[in-house]
Design a protein around this motif. Sequence first.
Motif, PDB file in Angstrom:
ATOM      1  N   MET A 110       0.845  -1.199   0.000  1.00 47.23           N
ATOM      2  CA  MET A 110       0.000   0.000   0.000  1.00 47.23           C
ATOM      3  C   MET A 110       0.881   1.251   0.000  1.00 47.23           C
ATOM      4  SD  MET A 110      -2.951   1.068   2.733  1.00 47.23           S
ATOM      5  CE  MET A 110      -3.822   2.621   2.567  1.00 47.23           C
ATOM      6  N   THR A 111       0.587   2.164  -0.910  1.00 50.46           N
ATOM      7  CA  THR A 111       1.370   3.395  -1.009  1.00 50.46           C
ATOM      8  C   THR A 111       1.107   4.277   0.203  1.00 50.46           C
ATOM      9  OG1 THR A 111       1.193   3.311  -3.419  1.00 50.46           O
ATOM     10  CG2 THR A 111       1.891   5.395  -2.443  1.00 50.46           C
ATOM     11  N   PRO A 112       2.145   4.753   0.865  1.00 48.66           N
ATOM     12  CA  PRO A 112       1.937   5.604   2.052  1.00 48.66           C
ATOM     13  C   PRO A 112       1.358   6.957   1.661  1.00 48.66           C
ATOM     14  CG  PRO A 112       4.259   5.562   1.441  1.00 48.66           C
ATOM     15  CD  PRO A 112       3.574   4.536   0.571  1.00 48.66           C
ATOM     16  N   PRO A 113       0.730   7.653   2.603  1.00 43.19           N
ATOM     17  CA  PRO A 113       0.209   8.992   2.304  1.00 43.19           C
ATOM     18  C   PRO A 113       1.349   9.947   1.972  1.00 43.19           C
ATOM     19  CG  PRO A 113       0.154   8.563   4.655  1.00 43.19           C
ATOM     20  CD  PRO A 113       0.501   7.259   4.003  1.00 43.19           C
ATOM     21  N   ILE A 114       1.019  10.998   1.233  1.00 43.98           N
ATOM     22  CA  ILE A 114       2.024  11.988   0.872  1.00 43.98           C
ATOM     23  C   ILE A 114       2.336  12.852   2.092  1.00 43.98           C
ATOM     24  CG2 ILE A 114       2.555  13.960  -0.601  1.00 43.98           C
ATOM     25  CD1 ILE A 114       0.585  12.751  -2.652  1.00 43.98           C
ATOM     26  N   GLU A 115       3.582  12.832   2.515  1.00 41.65           N
ATOM     27  CA  GLU A 115       4.018  13.637   3.650  1.00 41.65           C
ATOM     28  C   GLU A 115       4.786  14.876   3.202  1.00 41.65           C
ATOM     29  OE1 GLU A 115       6.234  11.337   6.417  1.00 41.65           O
ATOM     30  OE2 GLU A 115       4.649   9.863   6.734  1.00 41.65           O
ATOM     31  N   ILE A 116       5.502  14.752   2.085  1.00 42.75           N
ATOM     32  CA  ILE A 116       6.282  15.873   1.553  1.00 42.75           C
ATOM     33  C   ILE A 116       5.844  16.079   0.112  1.00 42.75           C
ATOM     34  CG2 ILE A 116       8.583  16.796   1.122  1.00 42.75           C
ATOM     35  CD1 ILE A 116       9.652  14.823   3.222  1.00 42.75           C
ATOM     36  N   ASP A 117       5.013  17.085  -0.112  1.00 44.69           N
ATOM     37  CA  ASP A 117       4.412  17.287  -1.432  1.00 44.69           C
ATOM     38  C   ASP A 117       5.073  18.473  -2.131  1.00 44.69           C
ATOM     39  OD1 ASP A 117       2.852  17.162  -3.649  1.00 44.69           O
ATOM     40  OD2 ASP A 117       0.940  17.293  -2.602  1.00 44.69           O
ATOM     41  N   LEU A 118       5.916  18.178  -3.098  1.00 47.78           N
ATOM     42  CA  LEU A 118       6.639  19.206  -3.847  1.00 47.78           C
ATOM     43  C   LEU A 118       6.175  19.277  -5.296  1.00 47.78           C
ATOM     44  CD1 LEU A 118      10.130  18.430  -2.304  1.00 47.78           C
ATOM     45  CD2 LEU A 118       8.886  20.578  -2.039  1.00 47.78           C
ATOM     46  N   ILE A 119       4.976  18.778  -5.561  1.00 46.93           N
ATOM     47  CA  ILE A 119       4.478  18.761  -6.937  1.00 46.93           C
ATOM     48  C   ILE A 119       4.096  20.170  -7.405  1.00 46.93           C
ATOM     49  CG2 ILE A 119       2.041  18.317  -6.379  1.00 46.93           C
ATOM     50  CD1 ILE A 119       2.039  16.378  -8.800  1.00 46.93           C
ATOM     51  N   SER A 120       3.617  21.004  -6.461  1.00 50.09           N
ATOM     52  CA  SER A 120       3.225  22.377  -6.809  1.00 50.09           C
ATOM     53  C   SER A 120       2.950  23.166  -5.543  1.00 50.09           C
ATOM     54  CB  SER A 120       1.968  22.383  -7.690  1.00 50.09           C
ATOM     55  OG  SER A 120       1.537  23.707  -7.948  1.00 50.09           O
ATOM     56  N   ASP A 121       3.058  24.484  -5.642  1.00 41.49           N
ATOM     57  CA  ASP A 121       2.673  25.325  -4.507  1.00 41.49           C
ATOM     58  C   ASP A 121       1.151  25.453  -4.403  1.00 41.49           C
ATOM     59  OD1 ASP A 121       2.662  26.794  -6.833  1.00 41.49           O
ATOM     60  OD2 ASP A 121       4.029  28.342  -6.122  1.00 41.49           O
ATOM     61  N   THR A 122       0.414  24.868  -5.335  1.00 41.02           N
ATOM     62  CA  THR A 122      -1.044  24.780  -5.179  1.00 41.02           C
ATOM     63  C   THR A 122      -1.426  23.718  -4.154  1.00 41.02           C
ATOM     64  OG1 THR A 122      -1.208  23.208  -7.018  1.00 41.02           O
ATOM     65  CG2 THR A 122      -1.498  25.549  -7.535  1.00 41.02           C
ATOM     66  N   SER A 123      -0.444  22.957  -3.665  1.00 42.80           N
ATOM     67  CA  SER A 123      -0.710  21.929  -2.655  1.00 42.80           C
ATOM     68  C   SER A 123      -0.909  22.517  -1.263  1.00 42.80           C
ATOM     69  CB  SER A 123       0.449  20.925  -2.606  1.00 42.80           C
ATOM     70  OG  SER A 123       0.605  20.264  -3.845  1.00 42.80           O
ATOM     71  N   THR A 124      -0.665  23.805  -1.102  1.00 45.18           N
ATOM     72  CA  THR A 124      -0.774  24.420   0.222  1.00 45.18           C
ATOM     73  C   THR A 124      -2.195  24.328   0.767  1.00 45.18           C
ATOM     74  OG1 THR A 124      -1.179  26.562  -0.813  1.00 45.18           O
ATOM     75  CG2 THR A 124       1.087  26.051  -0.193  1.00 45.18           C
ATOM     76  N   ARG A 125      -2.296  24.232   2.081  1.00 42.71           N
ATOM     77  CA  ARG A 125      -3.587  24.173   2.751  1.00 42.71           C
ATOM     78  C   ARG A 125      -3.698  25.331   3.752  1.00 42.71           C
ATOM     79  NH1 ARG A 125      -3.286  17.660   4.002  1.00 42.71           N
ATOM     80  NH2 ARG A 125      -3.319  16.994   1.819  1.00 42.71           N
ATOM     81  N   PRO A 126      -4.902  25.818   3.992  1.00 42.38           N
ATOM     82  CA  PRO A 126      -5.057  26.935   4.927  1.00 42.38           C
ATOM     83  C   PRO A 126      -4.559  26.571   6.319  1.00 42.38           C
ATOM     84  CG  PRO A 126      -7.097  26.530   3.714  1.00 42.38           C
ATOM     85  CD  PRO A 126      -6.189  25.384   3.416  1.00 42.38           C
ATOM     86  N   SER A 127      -3.828  27.477   6.932  1.00 43.36           N
ATOM     87  CA  SER A 127      -3.357  27.283   8.297  1.00 43.36           C
ATOM     88  C   SER A 127      -4.522  27.498   9.258  1.00 43.36           C
ATOM     89  CB  SER A 127      -2.246  28.280   8.609  1.00 43.36           C
ATOM     90  OG  SER A 127      -2.775  29.602   8.596  1.00 43.36           O
TER      91      SER A 127
END
Length: 348
Positions: free
Chosen positions: A1-18
């Motif tokens: 099973m593929t682990p969840p993404i912990e370090i996402d460097l695919i795009s700065d659109t990956s940001t989530r609201p703080s």
Amino acid sequence: MTPPIEIDLISDTSTRPSPAMLAAMVKARVGDEQRDEDPTVLELNARVADLLGMESALFLPSGTMCNQIAFLVHCRPGDEIIAAANAHVFGSEGAGASALAGAQFRTLPTANGVFQAAEVEAAIRAPRHRSPRSRVVSVEQTANRGGGSVWPTATLGEVAALARAHGLAAHMDGARLPNAAVASGEPMSAHTRGFDSAWIDLSKGLGCPVGAVLAGSSGFMEEALFWKHRLGGAMRQAGFIAAAGLYALEHNLQRLAEDHDNARLFAGLVDGAGGVAVFPAEVATNILFLDLTHCQLDAGTVASRLREHGIRFGVEGARRMRVVTHLDVSAEQVRRAAQAFTRIVGGG
């Protein structure tokens, strides 16, 4: 099973609201945005217009809509838009300019997405009944496919002046204009000076969940409003998401320098590993590309193995990957991603 993404460097659109941004959104005063009755949207529009040195601004769902509305206002069917061959408006917006405005592109070849006024002048069509009409010059700040390169403000001014001298409109795709302003140390208004329209994205490095703001003259904005409604851009009680933009401009703007530092940190750790070359050689902002031409593994294989470690990069081609740093990735996570990458491409 593929682990969840912990370090996402695919795009700065990956940001989530703080949590703090979410708190600001919950507290927002709202109204009917379509009727100009949402006070938070109006405040955001005024703030961005001031930052960009424009008369007026318009909150929209996406940056692509900003670009397409600008072309719809500036162009008529059969007109031509001059842009870099690797520009987002040309290769990554579903041929929107041709499908919606009926305009075509005349592209300028450039490795880093930056061209000169002389190149624009050479591309402007001579007035002929049988030729397309050159109508708009479009620049992208920063240049995404150019490795996040920053247009010098002097060059931008020369391009805008050249366009004006020939009766063309000058438009700026400012998706990452905030990054350019921080990297250059010059305000956003210095970059947009002389342009007829420009916009900034809120959902990239600034960390908002959605939204972009298009700016221009009051006359331009009157026409833009028609197209906003025709394209379904009315958002009703949009103050909840506009509040995220206000929070970001107050708290997340200057910290973009951290993302630039992290991109340079990553580049320094991986350049040359397993035959990999970093583009550009001198990373300017938060985007870089990895050239795997001389690597034993292709980009798809490297991406698959990184995912086994909970790490995601962008795959741009068989031998090309993209890495984009942002506020949801720390310097320590960048080091971990670089270490995993160098082990994989080095055969470890």
